[in-house]
Structure formats: C-alpha cells, structure tokens
Design a protein around this motif. Structure first.
Motif, PDB file in Angstrom:
ATOM      1  N   VAL A 433      77.681  74.835 -53.661  1.00  8.20           N
ATOM      2  CA  VAL A 433      76.946  75.454 -52.797  1.00  8.20           C
ATOM      3  C   VAL A 433      77.548  76.700 -52.503  1.00  8.20           C
ATOM      4  CG1 VAL A 433      75.562  75.358 -50.779  1.00  8.20           C
ATOM      5  CG2 VAL A 433      75.723  73.290 -52.042  1.00  8.20           C
ATOM      6  N   HIS A 434      77.161  77.785 -52.642  1.00  7.91           N
ATOM      7  CA  HIS A 434      77.774  79.202 -52.384  1.00  7.91           C
ATOM      8  C   HIS A 434      76.735  80.138 -51.582  1.00  7.91           C
ATOM      9  CE1 HIS A 434      81.234  78.564 -55.330  1.00  7.91           C
ATOM     10  NE2 HIS A 434      80.167  77.944 -56.040  1.00  7.91           N
ATOM     11  N   LYS A 435      77.361  80.623 -50.503  1.00  6.25           N
ATOM     12  CA  LYS A 435      76.590  81.773 -49.790  1.00  6.25           C
ATOM     13  C   LYS A 435      76.466  82.965 -50.637  1.00  6.25           C
ATOM     14  CE  LYS A 435      78.046  80.148 -45.271  1.00  6.25           C
ATOM     15  NZ  LYS A 435      78.720  80.625 -43.783  1.00  6.25           N
ATOM     16  N   GLU A 446      73.043  79.932 -52.976  1.00  4.60           N
ATOM     17  CA  GLU A 446      72.805  79.583 -54.528  1.00  4.60           C
ATOM     18  C   GLU A 446      73.475  77.980 -54.657  1.00  4.60           C
ATOM     19  OE1 GLU A 446      73.120  81.654 -58.931  1.00  4.60           O
ATOM     20  OE2 GLU A 446      74.722  81.980 -57.427  1.00  4.60           O
ATOM     21  N   ILE A 447      72.626  77.131 -55.149  1.00  7.41           N
ATOM     22  CA  ILE A 447      73.026  75.726 -55.548  1.00  7.41           C
ATOM     23  C   ILE A 447      73.120  75.590 -56.957  1.00  7.41           C
ATOM     24  CG2 ILE A 447      72.327  73.340 -55.166  1.00  7.41           C
ATOM     25  CD1 ILE A 447      70.506  74.410 -52.810  1.00  7.41           C
ATOM     26  N   THR A 454      70.746  76.354 -61.937  1.00  5.68           N
ATOM     27  CA  THR A 454      71.036  76.922 -60.651  1.00  5.68           C
ATOM     28  C   THR A 454      69.633  77.376 -59.903  1.00  5.68           C
ATOM     29  OG1 THR A 454      71.205  79.234 -61.705  1.00  5.68           O
ATOM     30  CG2 THR A 454      73.287  77.919 -61.660  1.00  5.68           C
ATOM     31  N   LEU A 455      69.956  77.533 -58.731  1.00  2.16           N
ATOM     32  CA  LEU A 455      68.902  77.785 -57.828  1.00  2.16           C
ATOM     33  C   LEU A 455      69.334  78.625 -56.538  1.00  2.16           C
ATOM     34  CD1 LEU A 455      67.660  74.035 -57.166  1.00  2.16           C
ATOM     35  CD2 LEU A 455      66.811  75.908 -58.662  1.00  2.16           C
ATOM     36  N   LEU A 456      68.588  79.961 -56.684  1.00  2.00           N
ATOM     37  CA  LEU A 456      68.913  80.956 -55.490  1.00  2.00           C
ATOM     38  C   LEU A 456      67.909  80.747 -54.350  1.00  2.00           C
ATOM     39  CD1 LEU A 456      70.867  83.216 -54.711  1.00  2.00           C
ATOM     40  CD2 LEU A 456      69.492  84.857 -56.042  1.00  2.00           C
ATOM     41  N   LEU A 457      67.889  80.663 -53.111  1.00  2.11           N
ATOM     42  CA  LEU A 457      67.054  80.557 -52.073  1.00  2.11           C
ATOM     43  C   LEU A 457      67.415  81.492 -51.278  1.00  2.11           C
ATOM     44  CD1 LEU A 457      67.023  76.689 -51.811  1.00  2.11           C
ATOM     45  CD2 LEU A 457      65.547  78.206 -53.196  1.00  2.11           C
ATOM     46  N   SER A 511      82.426  86.522 -56.443  1.00  2.00           N
ATOM     47  CA  SER A 511      81.860  88.075 -55.869  1.00  2.00           C
ATOM     48  C   SER A 511      80.474  87.714 -55.637  1.00  2.00           C
ATOM     49  CB  SER A 511      82.215  88.971 -56.981  1.00  2.00           C
ATOM     50  OG  SER A 511      81.493  88.789 -58.206  1.00  2.00           O
ATOM     51  N   GLY A 512      79.683  86.879 -56.096  1.00  2.00           N
ATOM     52  CA  GLY A 512      78.312  86.731 -55.503  1.00  2.00           C
ATOM     53  C   GLY A 512      77.387  86.995 -56.597  1.00  2.00           C
TER      54      GLY A 512
END
Length: 666
Positions: A433-435, A446-447, A454-457, A511-512
C-alpha cells in the motif's frame, strides 16, 4: 338554549299549538291517539313529545315531566312496577319528577323572569288535568310551596293591572290550592301593611339569594363534572393513542419483516441470475476459445490487448484476446469486421438484454452481506477512465462500488474489452500500500495485490486519503510486504544483487509513478544512441548516451541553445511587462515540455490495444499525420537528443521487455 338541545329532545321548531286533548295512559301502558287521526309508527317513548319552539321551552319541559308523572302514578295505582322497560324507568323516577316539577314551577314563577314567561306557567297550572299531579309534586315535605305562595302574592300585588281577570283568578285558585295542600299563604285580600311588605321583600331576597347560591353550586358541580369527564376522555384518548401507536408499530414491524423477506427473496433470485450468467460466461469462454471443442472462428475474438496484470519486476507481458471496438476505417483491410455479421457468438442469447453490470452488482451484493466499518467516496483511476464510486472496508475485505452500478452496462460481457469498474478483494490479497499523488495533489493511494493487479484510488482531500491508508494498514494483512528505503535499494544495486532494470523499477515505484495514470507512467531512460548500425559492440562506450545529463542536452550545441533561451527569458522577465505587449513576461525556464506525459506514453503504445483507442480519443479520433507517428527509434532519438527544442521525451518500460508493442497487427 341551543338548537342542538332541541334536536336532542326531538322538538320541532314550529309554533304549532299543543293538542289540549289529555292523553291518558291505557291499561297496557300505551297512549291513545286523538280521534280522527291514524296512529303513526310506534315511538320509542311511551308518550308523545309535544311540539315546541325556543320561547316555550320551559313550558314544554313541564308538560313532558307531567306526562311522565301521569304514567308513573298510573302504574302505581295498578299495583307494583309495570312490566314495560321504559315505564319501569319512569316509575322509578317518580320522586325525581315530583322534586323537579316543583323546582321548575318555582323557577318559572320567579320575579326574576319576565311577566310573559310567568303567565305561561299559569296556563300550565290552570289546566284542569294537572291539579292532582301538582298536589303530588307540591306536598309540604318538598318545601316548594312557601316560595310559590310568595311569588304568587308578589305577582298579584305588583302586577295586578297587567293580569287579566282569568289570570288573577288562576293566581287566587293556585294560592287556595297551596293552602289546602298544607302550605302557609298570605290571603290575597290581606291589607297591604308596611311590615308585611317588608317581610315579604326580605323573604323574596332570601329566596333569590338561595337561588343564586343553588345556581352557583349547580354550575360548580357541572364544571367539576365536565372537568372530570374531560380528564376521563383525555385519559381514554391517551390510552387509545397508545394502543393505536402499538398497533401501528406492530403493523409496521410486520410489514418491515415481510418487506425484508421479499427483498431478500428478490436479492436471492437476482444473485442466482447473476451467478448463472457469470458461470455461463466462464463456460462459453472455456469451451469456445481457439483450442476448445466448440471453437467458432467467425465469432471468436482475433485481436490481442495488453493485460494489466503485473508479473515479476512489474513487467506486463501477458496479452489476452479481445474484441476491438475501433471503427473499420482505422483497421487494415484484412482485419476489418463485417458491418452486419451473420454469425453470432455461441450462446450469445444468454447475455442479451442485460441492462445491469453483473460484476458490479455482484460486488455490491458482497459488500452488503458483511458489516462495513469504514466508507469513503473516491475515484478509481485507470489508464482509460476515471470512475467515481464508494470504497467500503468490511470485516474480511474491501469493495469499490461504482456509482449507478445497477444501471451500468456489463463491461465484462464476452464482447467487452475493458476491466470492470467495480471490484472487490480480500485483505489476504493485499501485499503493498503506497501513498500517491494524482493531478498534482497528494490525495491518492495505490494498492498492490498478490494476483498482480494494482488499484489507484484518489480521494477528495489528503485527510480522507490518510484515513483510508490508516484503516487499511491497521487491518489484518498477512501478506503485506515490508519494502526498504532508497538507500537500501541503492546498496543492493551497487553490490550487484539487483539488476539495473529492477533498480529502475523500484525507483519508479518509490517516486510515485503508476501504470494506472498515464500522466505518471513509469519512465526508463534512453541507454543507446546508435540506432543505425546493424551490429553493436556493447563494450564500445560510444554507442551509449551520456547518463550524466538529461536527454535534451546530449549535444553541446543544443545545450548552448537552452542556455541562451534561458538567458533571454531571464532578461525579458527582469525588464517587466511592456505597454504594447498583451502577454506578461514569464519566469525563465530551460525546457518547454516534460520527459514523460500521457501523450508520450500513447505515442509509443499506439499499436497496442487498448492504448490504440486511447490514442484516437487523445488525438480527436485521428491517428495524426504519419511523420509524427512513432515509426523509427533513430528518429525518436534524434528529435529528443539534439534536433527538437520541444521534444525531450524519455522511454517507457515496455521497450525493455515487450517487443509486441512495436508490431502493427491490426
């Protein structure tokens, strides 16, 4: 007296005179009718109600009670109580009638009333049929006689001139009758002495005071009775309201239970229908592919698209069959689809007329079958779309339900090419789990799942994102991986424990950068600069780019141009705005574009579905002119490194593991 009271007593509001015929009771208790008249329907009362109007109300009441006494006294004369129920009631009230008739006479003959009303009472007394009953009602024990004698003397003394001879005679006769019945009376011929008149006046005042006190006592009693009745009625109304509320609550509860049963039944049928539909889709896909027993070349999809599933090192190598939804004018001649295909997919009739999203509805049904401890509105970000919906954190898993899921079309049908907008996953599937940032705001998460998805919410605010991030990490995540920091990764890369590709992949993740957002797509650098030679000597340093500098300044000439451009902008900015220049000066910069954006990604992946359709949407449904389309690595290198001042793009990861995106199949 109100008209309602007359209606209650069944009095007519007509001035017709009362029939003077005396209706004496028969032996059977009935009242004979007047001669010459046919008796009407039987009355509920054993005596007729006299007609009356507002002015003769007291007189009619006297006559009504006198008729009741006649019946009761007549029954007494025949021994014992009568058998008829109504007559027994009247017989039991005979004492009450005696008292009340005397009280009514005292009231109607009182000097407080107009003389006209007192004369009407005299007419009742003058009736030859009434003296016997008056005697019964005015016995010495009832104490009404002295008052009547006083009022009669006052009438004869003070109103003699207003009385006719018959009325004076009636007064004298009534006074004589009172004397015979045992009451003390002042003789009408007695001389008018002051002492007598004074005594009469005092007695009259005493009677009036008694009457007022009696009236006040009666009014008080009536008021108390009314209050008691109102209290009783109020208590009864509260009891009735409580009972009604209990009944309403019980009915509502039962209705709710029945409604819940119906909803559960409908949901069960709906769930069975969705499950059957998905099972049929799986069976059709398993039994109709190109190596299955019911393969149909005419209906089976022949195109390929990139699957979003990530493998090791985040490589997306897997291609899956798909139906292209691109118009025929963009396709090669041998790949075009017939406008009206005669062949239909096997068992396609099972999936027709489906106006709901089966997958989304299944996710929604799963979410409602377990306790939800946290919810938050968000946007699911994917390369091809941004879907608004709600994120639900349950006891065993997480759910994203798109808005209007029940009305959306089924994107997971056999002819679909995109992923379902709604999805669900268990906590066991979460491994990272990443911010993340989205649209230049720190508001996304992002999960990464164990199955490679992967899921970007994205959320409305940073606080909302942090709340979700905290709630996810505080859940039971048995497969959550601990990822190291950049220093540790650099140490692993420097010691040769991970490759250059792995190191760059981790740098992009930390780096996101995400495959779900084309504006933040992972970036890989140009490594080579020789794209002309047939063979390359990897030991020759001249074939590699200069990694110490950005792609835009690989040549000294281009670097000098950027420096000159920066100095010019800096000088113009220092001078400030000119009066004849509508555009204000901008702050100085080196590069007018970025090394990676959505246009860059689609530029490279134009030949790989589903990015082909995204490219058409990006270019206003056009493939752009051929010279600007990605067609040569050497041209791309030359433009980025030294020929173009606006083209500074780097590469994407697919250049290092997915050669299929370079081939135009369609």
């Amino acid at each position: 007296v109100s008209q309602d009271f007359y209606d209650l007593l069944n009095f007519s509001d007509s001035p017709d005179p009362v029939d003077p015929v005396d209706h004496a009771p028969e032996e059977d208790g009935s009242i004979p009718s007047s001669s010459g008249h046919t008796p009407g329907p039987p009355s509920p009362l054993p005596f007729p109600l006299p007609p009356a109007n507002m002015k003769s109300f007291q007189k009619d009441i006297l006559r009504l009670m006198m008729d009741g006494i006649k019946i009761s006294l007549g029954s007494t004369g025949r021994g014992g109580a009568p058998r008829q129920q109504w007559r027994r009631i009247l017989w039991s009230c005979r004492d009450t009638f005696r008292v009340q008739i005397g009280r009514l006479l005292v009231h109607t003959l009182s000097p407080a009333l107009p003389l006209r009303d007192r004369k009407e009472a005299l007419e009742f007394v003058f009736d030859p049929a009434n003296p016997d009953f008056l005697k019964e009602s005015l016995s010495p024990g009832l104490e009404h006689g002295p008052k009547l004698a006083m009022y009669l003397y006052e009438m004869l003394h003070d109103h003699k001139d207003a009385l006719t001879k018959e009325e004076q005679s009636t007064v004298c006769s009534f006074m004589s009758s009172l004397k015979l019945w045992g009451h003390r009376c002042i003789p009408p011929s007695a001389p008018y002495k002051p002492d007598l008149l004074k005594a009469i006046k005092e007695e009259q005042l005493k009677y009036e005071a008694d009457e007022k006190s009696s009236k006040l006592a009666w009014e008080k009693k009536i008021s108390n009775t009314q209050k008691s009745l109102i209290q009783r009625l109020d208590g009864k109304s509260k009891d009735i309201s409580k009972i009604a509320a209990d009944i309403t609550q019980n009915v509502s509860l039962r209705q709710g239970m029945e409604r819940k049963k119906v909803i559960q039944h409908i949901r069960g049928l709906y769930k069975i229908d969705l499950s059957a539909s998905r099972h049929w889709q799986e069976l059709v896909q398993q039994l109709t592919h190109d190596r299955a027993v019911w393969y149909d070349q005419m209906s089976y999809p022949t195109s390929w698209q990139l699957d979003p599933t990530e493998g090791p090192n985040r490589e997306r190598r897997r291609l899956q069959r798909c139906y292209l939804t691109i118009p025929n004018k963009y396709l090669l001649k041998d790949r075009r689809k017939p406008d009206d295909p005669a062949a239909r997919a096997p068992l396609s009739f099972l999936f027709e007329d489906k106006t709901h999203s089966s997958f989304s509805s299944t996710v929604k049904d799963k979410a409602t079958s377990e306790p939800i401890r946290f919810t938050r509105r968000c946007i699911s970000v994917a390369p091809s779309r941004e879907t608004s919906g709600e994120l639900l954190l349950g006891k065993s898993g997480m759910y994203f339900v798109e808005d209007n899921a029940a009305d959306a079309h089924d994107n997971q049908s056999v002819h679909g090419e995109t992923e379902a907008a709604s999805f669900s996953w268990t906590y066991e599937e979460i491994k990272e789990v990443h911010k993340r940032w989205w649209q230049l705001r720190d508001n996304a998460v992002e999960i990464f799942l164990t199955n490679g998805r992967t899921l970007l919410l994205a959320f409305h605010t940073t606080k909302f994102r942090d709340d979700v991030y905290h709630n996810i990490l505080t859940s039971d995540l048995p497969n959550l991986l601990e990822y190291g920091n950049i220093t540790a990764l650099t140490h692993l890369w420097g010691s040769g424990q991970i490759s250059n590709f792995e190191y760059l992949t981790h740098l992009n993740k930390h780096s996101g950068r995400s495959f779900n957002d084309l504006m933040q797509y992972p970036v890989f650098p140009f490594i080579l600069k020789d794209y002309i030679s047939e063979t390359l000597d990897l030991g020759d340093s001249s074939i590699y780019r200069n990694l110490n500098k950005p792609i835009a300044v690989q040549s000294k000439e281009k670097e000098d141009r950027y420096v000159d451009n920066y100095k010019y902008l800096e000088e113009e900015y220092r001078k400030g705005a000119h009066e004849d220049d509508p555009m204000p000066p901008v702050q100085p910069y080196h590069y007018g574009s970025h090394y990676s954006n959505s246009g860059t990604v689609l530029h490279f992946l134009v030949r790989m579905p589903p990015f082909t359709k995204m490219f058409l949407a990006y270019q206003d449904q056009s493939f752009d002119i051929p010279d600007r389309t990605f067609h040569s690595m050497n041209t791309t290198w030359r433009l980025s490194s030294f020929e173009s001042m606006t083209d500074v793009k780097e590469l994407i990861p697919e250049f290092f593991y997915l050669p299929e995106f370079l081939v135009n199949r369609e």
